[in-house]
Design a protein around this motif. Structure first.
Motif, short mmCIF file in Angstrom:
data_model
loop_
_atom_site.label_atom_id
_atom_site.label_comp_id
_atom_site.label_asym_id
_atom_site.label_seq_id
_atom_site.Cartn_x
_atom_site.Cartn_y
_atom_site.Cartn_z
N PHE A 176 8.42 -8.25 4.07
CA PHE A 176 7.97 -7.38 2.99
C PHE A 176 6.50 -7.05 3.16
CE2 PHE A 176 8.39 -5.62 -1.26
CZ PHE A 176 7.07 -5.60 -1.70
N ILE A 184 5.72 -4.50 5.96
CA ILE A 184 6.06 -3.11 5.64
C ILE A 184 5.21 -2.58 4.50
CG2 ILE A 184 7.90 -1.57 4.88
CD1 ILE A 184 9.86 -3.30 6.37
N PHE A 185 5.03 -3.43 3.50
CA PHE A 185 4.21 -3.03 2.36
C PHE A 185 2.81 -2.64 2.83
CE2 PHE A 185 2.71 -2.80 -1.91
CZ PHE A 185 1.43 -3.32 -1.91
N LYS A 239 2.80 0.75 4.42
CA LYS A 239 2.99 1.85 3.47
C LYS A 239 1.80 2.04 2.57
CE LYS A 239 6.70 2.19 5.53
NZ LYS A 239 6.63 3.03 6.73
N ILE A 240 1.24 0.93 2.10
CA ILE A 240 0.13 1.09 1.15
C ILE A 240 -1.09 1.67 1.87
CG2 ILE A 240 -0.94 -1.22 1.33
CD1 ILE A 240 -0.22 0.66 -1.94
N LEU A 252 -0.92 3.82 4.32
CA LEU A 252 -0.65 5.25 4.42
C LEU A 252 -0.93 5.95 3.09
CD1 LEU A 252 2.62 5.36 6.54
CD2 LEU A 252 0.41 6.33 7.14
N ILE A 253 -0.48 5.31 2.02
CA ILE A 253 -0.69 5.91 0.71
C ILE A 253 -2.17 6.03 0.40
CG2 ILE A 253 -0.35 5.56 -1.77
CD1 ILE A 253 2.43 4.67 -1.15
N LYS A 306 4.12 -9.81 -7.28
CA LYS A 306 4.99 -8.66 -7.15
C LYS A 306 5.15 -7.92 -8.47
CE LYS A 306 8.61 -7.92 -4.63
NZ LYS A 306 9.94 -8.06 -4.03
N MET A 347 2.02 -6.05 -9.13
CA MET A 347 1.92 -4.91 -8.22
C MET A 347 2.77 -3.77 -8.73
SD MET A 347 3.69 -3.22 -5.57
CE MET A 347 4.78 -4.25 -4.63
N GLN A 348 4.00 -4.09 -9.09
CA GLN A 348 4.91 -3.08 -9.61
C GLN A 348 4.29 -2.35 -10.80
OE1 GLN A 348 8.75 -4.94 -9.09
NE2 GLN A 348 9.48 -3.60 -10.72
N TYR A 406 3.50 11.92 0.66
CA TYR A 406 3.93 10.88 -0.28
C TYR A 406 5.45 10.72 -0.20
CZ TYR A 406 -0.38 10.28 -3.10
OH TYR A 406 -1.63 9.97 -3.55
N VAL A 443 6.55 8.56 2.74
CA VAL A 443 6.12 7.16 2.64
C VAL A 443 6.83 6.45 1.49
CG1 VAL A 443 4.15 5.62 2.35
CG2 VAL A 443 3.88 7.72 3.65
N PHE A 444 6.96 7.13 0.36
CA PHE A 444 7.69 6.53 -0.77
C PHE A 444 9.10 6.18 -0.35
CE2 PHE A 444 4.26 6.81 -3.28
CZ PHE A 444 4.13 7.79 -4.26
N GLU A 474 10.23 5.50 2.63
CA GLU A 474 10.24 4.32 3.51
C GLU A 474 9.95 3.05 2.72
OE1 GLU A 474 7.29 5.45 6.34
OE2 GLU A 474 8.62 6.89 7.35
N TRP A 475 9.04 3.15 1.77
CA TRP A 475 8.66 1.99 0.97
C TRP A 475 9.83 1.53 0.10
CZ3 TRP A 475 3.95 2.22 -2.92
CH2 TRP A 475 3.76 0.95 -3.49
N ILE A 510 12.20 -1.48 0.86
CA ILE A 510 11.94 -2.90 0.68
C ILE A 510 11.83 -3.32 -0.78
CG2 ILE A 510 10.85 -3.34 2.91
CD1 ILE A 510 8.12 -3.04 1.48
N MET A 516 11.74 -1.22 -7.89
CA MET A 516 10.96 0.02 -7.81
C MET A 516 11.65 1.07 -6.94
SD MET A 516 6.91 -0.24 -7.75
CE MET A 516 6.66 -0.90 -6.13
N MET A 529 9.99 3.12 -12.63
CA MET A 529 9.91 2.18 -11.52
C MET A 529 9.87 0.74 -11.98
SD MET A 529 7.69 3.91 -8.49
CE MET A 529 6.12 3.54 -9.17
#
Lengths: 451, 375
Positions: free
Chosen positions: A256, A259-260, A263-264, A266-267, A402, A405-406, B183, B186-187, B189-190, B193, B197, B375
């Motif tokens: 996790f 990958i997280f 992605k984060i 990239l964001i 988690k 974070m959510q 976005y 990436v969203f 792909e995210w 996991i 959400m 989410m």
């Protein structure tokens, strides 16, 4: 386990004492002295209302001033209602409020550095007083973080803002940089305060309360720099071994995190890019409006229409500025914090693996050496406990992290969506009132033409 | 060697019946160069008219993602609209609509080019008008035309500036929208996991994609606004052409008047024997001997003839000039009203476009917000 507070699931941002990113940038709304910027925001909104009497769409701007982003006027899903309730519960449970402000530059013969004022208000018994005010520099924060990591190797310690910004030639003491850092430092301390375990850490207390000289002498105690370095080296070396015997749940966790993290990051890049594009759009728009004014100078019959268009474009510019500031205050800091968090998490995994590796190596020794069996067995026993504690601590903290974070991500993106809706509503009202004024003009002209 | 070009289908309908039904009377193909020929002809035969301009030959003021390729279907379509507009403007002009060559343009498919060339309009064209930078030193310019020329310069300058900056704004806006599309990916792909959400992220990502792709239509619509402005950018040139023609006429008039005046003077001097003005003939006669009375008489007679002729010409030039000014100014007034109507309409349609863009934005972000909050 040290004294635990009931885990508070829905919070880390949005609380009164300055965790709130999007809503009160200065933080500390209950403390009028701490920072003027939340009142500034209020003033801005009022000005807008005064100018645009006919634009009723956004005169009811309470949603921006609410501490949470779920204003009663917005359609809320059941889930967000629950979160709203939880928000209101929290202030009663929280008993430690921290703000970071007043960056000041200090110049000595050797160096120049910035200190920040830290005000702590608390009702806890273990604190000698109910209010503290100290000055700290970035180095002190680094020290605190190090101590926390040392004391709780498998807890998820909140991240600190970076030492320097890599991209661009930003001076250390550029105003924006200082402000961004100040906000992040405040976040850092409040996150610690909210953490069920870390909040009771002794070094944390000293950090918040000790005067400068007291802090210096306190720092000198405890394991020195060299031993800490030694720990890191060992951690890296043995982490590979720990990976082999990593329990399933931690494999999942690691997956996790990887990958997280991707992605984060990239964001983060995407969000920064959006900000940049919006800024460039704003710059061009600022040049665009005045051309209509210029044109109106040579057109007698179209003067009003052209000037009207120019003023609409100008209002849209202001709306864009607001949208941009919303982005930079709500979304960007949150996303960036989680980029730093993801790096943190990888460190936590390594440390957990290292603790496990220590146990594994002793077990191996027992299997092969068969010497000092009793001593080894005793050590293994202790290490097994250590591993179990570390794993449990991490597991619990992971769930908590988690959840946070959510909520943070959800909140940040919901705010961003809200900013965008607001932006478009403002622009819509502007152009609609232009249309109305033109139609009115046409009706006037038509009636003028009539005999 | 083959050449590729685009041809446009022109269908003419005339409203013949009382019930207002239109009947297709003619249908033929024309290419851009034929439109140019038509316009050049009209410019020569109707110099006092502000002749409607053609849409641009090559795409200019393009914001960078838009194709500057002449064969690009969007460009061709916009040009088609521009050409149609050109013909409609001529058809609705009280004077131009009666022109025979224009009628033939709509009806005579073959040999139209030859017919136009047979009118000899190219010979009639004053080559001096083609010299764009030539200035004619006019002693008594008509103030209205001077102002008009000044206005047309300003109009051209301000619209060019506007179009340039608009293109840059469009470019930037494109950037803002398109980056949001990232976005989406990436969203998505995210979401793989995330347990709770996941759905929210995925569907929010979809809306980000919708947002990013919505800009294409928005900017395509805005090109229409740019085209409306461009028409008036080119109209400025047409205005300037009328002013230049007037200037030229005025110049010719002044030259003719000057010429006549000097001939009259010469005549007078010969008759009275006083030499006040320098003439080469006078000098040579002084140096090489006097001329005979017969010779002088002959010369006077020639001059008197020329003077007569000159006076006739001046009269007709004056008349011509006054006619020109009257007709030109009538058309300019007509043009002014048309311009005010059209530009106001263009600005209103611009506002309508902005409104539509905002409504779309509100819709998409409201949907996205819904997803985020779940989410």
């Amino acid at each position: 386990m040290e004294g635990e507070r009931p885990a508070s699931p829905a919070r880390s941002s949005g609380l009164p004492a300055g965790g709130a990113e999007g809503d009160s940038p200065g933080g500390g709304a209950p403390f009028p002295g701490s920072s003027g910027s939340s009142t500034l925001l209020q003033g801005e909104v009022l000005d807008l209302d005064e100018d645009e009497d006919d634009l009723e769409v956004f005169s009811k701007d309470a949603s921006l001033m609410d501490m949470n982003s779920f204003s009663p006027m917005m359609p809320t899903s059941p889930l967000s209602m629950i979160n709203q309730i939880k928000f209101e519960d929290e202030p009663d449970l929280k008993d430690l409020f921290i703000t970071v402000d007043e960056p000041e530059s200090h110049v000595t013969t050797i160096e120049t550095f910035i200190t920040y004022r830290i005000i702590t208000k608390t009702s806890r018994g273990e604190f000698d007083s109910s209010e503290f005010e100290v000055r700290r520099r970035y180095q002190d924060f680094l020290w605190l973080k190090g101590k926390l990591e040392e004391a709780h190797p498998t807890l998820i310690i909140p991240p600190l803002p970076e030492k320097f910004i890599v991209k661009g030639m930003v001076e250390r003491f550029n105003d924006d940089f200082i402000e961004t850092r100040r906000k992040a430092l405040q976040k850092f301390l409040n996150r610690i305060a909210d953490h069920p375990t870390l909040t009771f850490n002794e070094d944390f207390k000293v950090f918040l309360t000790a005067q400068a000289w007291e802090l210096s002498s306190h720092k000198k105690q405890g394991p020195g720099l060299l031993s800490r370095m030694g720990q890191t080296v060992r951690a890296v070396a043995s982490s590979m071994r720990g990976v082999k015997n990593r329990p399933e749940e931690f494999m999942e966790m690691n997956n996790f995190i990887e990958i997280f993290s991707q992605k984060i990051n990239l964001i983060d890049k995407i969000s920064q890019r959006i900000y940049k594009e919006e800024r460039e759009y704003l710059d061009e728009m600022k040049e665009y409006g005045p051309i209509y004014i210029l044109w109106s100078a040579s057109e007698e019959d179209l003067v009003d229409t052209l000037r009207n268009v120019a003023s609409c474009i100008d209002r849209c510019c202001k709306a864009t500025e607001k949208r941009m500031s919303g982005l930079s205050e709500a979304l960007l800091p949150v996303v960036h914090e989680y980029v730093l968090y993801s790096e943190m998490l990888m460190g936590v995994m390594k440390r957990r693996d290292q603790i496990q590796a220590e146990l594994d190596s002793k077990v191996e020794a027992l299997t092969y050496k068969k010497a000092d069996t009793d001593l080894l067995t005793e050590e293994i026993g202790k290490l097994e406990d250590k591993v179990e504690c570390a794993n449990n601590a991490l597991k619990a903290d992971w769930e908590r992290w988690k959840q946070n974070m959510q909520n943070d991500i959800k909140s940040a993106f919901t705010d961003m969506a809200e900013e965008n809706i607001h932006y478009y509503e403002q622009c819509l009202a502007t152009w609609e009132s232009f249309l109305t004024s033109q139609t009115d003009l046409q009706l006037e002209e038509a009636s003028d033409d009539k005999p | 060697m083959q050449e590729t070009y685009t041809a446009y289908l022109i269908e003419t309908r005339s409203v013949e019946h009382t019930d207002g039904q239109s009947v297709l009377t003619d249908s033929l193909w024309r290419r851009y160069s034929e439109f140019e020929l038509l316009r050049n002809y009209l410019l020569v035969y109707y110099p006092h008219i502000v002749v409607p301009p053609l849409p641009e030959k090559r795409a200019e003021f393009v914001w960078h993602k838009l194709s500057a390729d002449n064969m690009d279907p969007d460009f061709v379509e916009r040009r088609r609209i521009g050409l149609e507009n050109f013909l409609l403007r001529i058809a609705s002009h009280p004077i131009l609509c009666r022109d025979k060559i224009f009628y033939l343009f709509l009806t005579q498919e073959g040999n139209w080019k030859e017919t136009v060339n047979e009118t000899g309009f190219q010979l009639k064209a004053d080559s001096r008008l083609k010299a764009l930078n030539a200035t004619f030193r006019v002693k008594n310019p008509d103030k209205r035309f001077t102002e008009l020329k000044h206005y047309s310069d300003e109009l051209q300058s301000v619209i060019s500036h506007l179009l340039r900056v608009r293109a840059r704004v469009a470019d930037r806006l494109y950037g803002v929208y398109k980056v949001h599309g990232n976005y989406g990916r990436v969203f998505s792909e995210w979401s793989a996991i995330e347990k709770e959400m996941g759905d929210g992220l995925q569907s929010a990502g979809h809306h980000m994609d919708v947002y990013a792709s919505s800009i294409d239509d928005i900017l395509e619509d805005e090109e229409h606004y740019a085209d409306q402005l461009k028409e008036y950018l080119f109209y400025a040139e047409a205005l300037r052409a009328v002013c230049r023609k007037h200037e030229l006429m005025q110049y010719d008039l002044e030259m003719a008047a000057q010429d006549l005046a000097s001939k009259k003077q010469q005549c007078e001097e010969l008759a009275t024997g006083t030499v006040r003005t320098f003439s080469l003939k006078g000098m040579t006669t002084k140096l090489f001997g006097q001329e005979t009375p017969e010779q002088r008489e002959a010369r006077i007679k020639v001059l008197e003839e020329q003077i007569n002729e000159g006076e006739q010409q001046l009269k007709s030039k004056n008349l011509e000039g006054r006619e020109f000014v009257k007709n030109a100014w009538a058309d300019i007034e007509r043009f002014k009203e048309q311009k005010n109507r059209d530009l106001k309409e263009a600005l209103i349609s611009y506002a309508v476009m902005q409104i539509s863009m905002c409504k779309k934005g509100i819709q998409i972000w409201t949907n996205a917000k819904e997803c985020f909050s779940k989410m």
